[in-house]
Design a protein around this motif. Structure first.
Motif, short mmCIF file in Angstrom:
data_model
loop_
_atom_site.label_atom_id
_atom_site.label_comp_id
_atom_site.label_asym_id
_atom_site.label_seq_id
_atom_site.Cartn_x
_atom_site.Cartn_y
_atom_site.Cartn_z
N VAL A 55 0.84 -1.18 0.00
CA VAL A 55 0.00 0.00 0.00
C VAL A 55 0.88 1.24 0.00
N GLY A 56 0.26 2.38 -0.27
CA GLY A 56 1.02 3.62 -0.29
C GLY A 56 1.50 3.98 -1.67
N SER A 57 2.20 5.09 -1.74
CA SER A 57 2.63 5.62 -3.03
C SER A 57 4.01 5.15 -3.44
N VAL A 58 4.73 4.46 -2.55
CA VAL A 58 6.07 3.98 -2.89
C VAL A 58 6.25 2.54 -2.41
N ARG A 59 7.13 1.82 -3.08
CA ARG A 59 7.53 0.49 -2.67
C ARG A 59 9.05 0.47 -2.63
N ARG A 60 9.58 -0.06 -1.53
CA ARG A 60 11.03 -0.08 -1.32
C ARG A 60 11.51 -1.53 -1.22
N ILE A 61 12.79 -1.70 -1.50
CA ILE A 61 13.40 -3.01 -1.36
C ILE A 61 14.87 -2.83 -1.00
N ALA A 62 15.40 -3.78 -0.24
CA ALA A 62 16.82 -3.76 0.12
C ALA A 62 17.40 -5.14 -0.10
N LEU A 63 18.43 -5.22 -0.95
CA LEU A 63 19.09 -6.48 -1.29
C LEU A 63 20.60 -6.33 -1.15
#
Length: 203
Positions: A55-63
């Motif tokens: 949900v929300g206006s952004v999606r984040r990821i950390a790899l």
């Protein structure tokens, strides 16, 4: 290079919608002289179950790639669209560094990872054991292990082998299975979980 023994119990898939390779120079400052493999799209149905919906206006990821020690942490989706620059960086991060080839990853895999990460409530980045595998690297992995599929989703930019240092592998596996998004393989002895956005199956 670490190679996951993935898809041990997965059905061997046909060649429909598989890779077509195109030689190209990738002008990424961090990665000199790599070849880009173009992936033909594979259309799949929407997932019927999604834990921790995005949900929300952004999606984040950390790899963090344990083979190259390179990392990505940031927004890959914003305001209803995937961010091309971020996807390109993720493609490079998940490249087959042995073969120096980059694959255009299916961004739905990043959505799956983001949901899994939110559901297990981890504070650490995913540690990537294996991302894209070229045909040559996959063949080498098959010689080392009978559990590696000939038509592995790793060769299509649709699979990843991961772990989280602050979460149990079984917990990651169970969360991913509950989402019914694609393939989930649990490898406690090897220390990773295989995730892909192919047909729903577990092993």
């Amino acid at each position: 290079m670490l190679l996951g023994d993935d898809e041990r119990a997965a059905p061997i898939m046909g060649r429909r919608g598989f890779l077509s390779f195109a030689a190209a120079a990738l002008s990424a400052a961090a990665v000199p002289s790599v070849v880009t493999a173009t992936v033909a799209p594979v259309v799949l149905g929407a997932s019927p179950v999604e834990a921790a919906p995005l949900v929300g206006s952004v999606r984040r990821i950390a790899l963090h790639n344990v083979n190259t020690r390179e990392s990505f942490e940031g927004v890959y989706w914003a305001d209803g669209n995937y961010k091309p620059d971020a996807l390109k960086k993720l493609d490079v991060l998940l490249r087959d560094h042995r073969a120096k080839q980059v694959c255009h990853y299916d961004p739905r895999l990043f959505d799956l990872l983001a949901r899994v990460h939110a559901t297990v409530d981890s504070d650490a980045p995913f540690e990537v054991i294996c991302g894209f595998r070229s045909r040559r690297t996959n063949a080498m992995a098959r010689r080392r292990s009978r559990g590696v599929a000939k038509e592995s989703y790793h060769t299509r930019g649709m699979a990843i082998d991961i772990r989280l240092p602050d979460a149990q592998l079984r917990g990651i596996s169970e969360v991913a299975k509950s989402m019914q998004v694609g393939g989930v393989g649990y490898y406690p002895r090897s220390g990773f979980v295989h995730l892909d956005v192919g047909p729903v199956r577990t092993w």
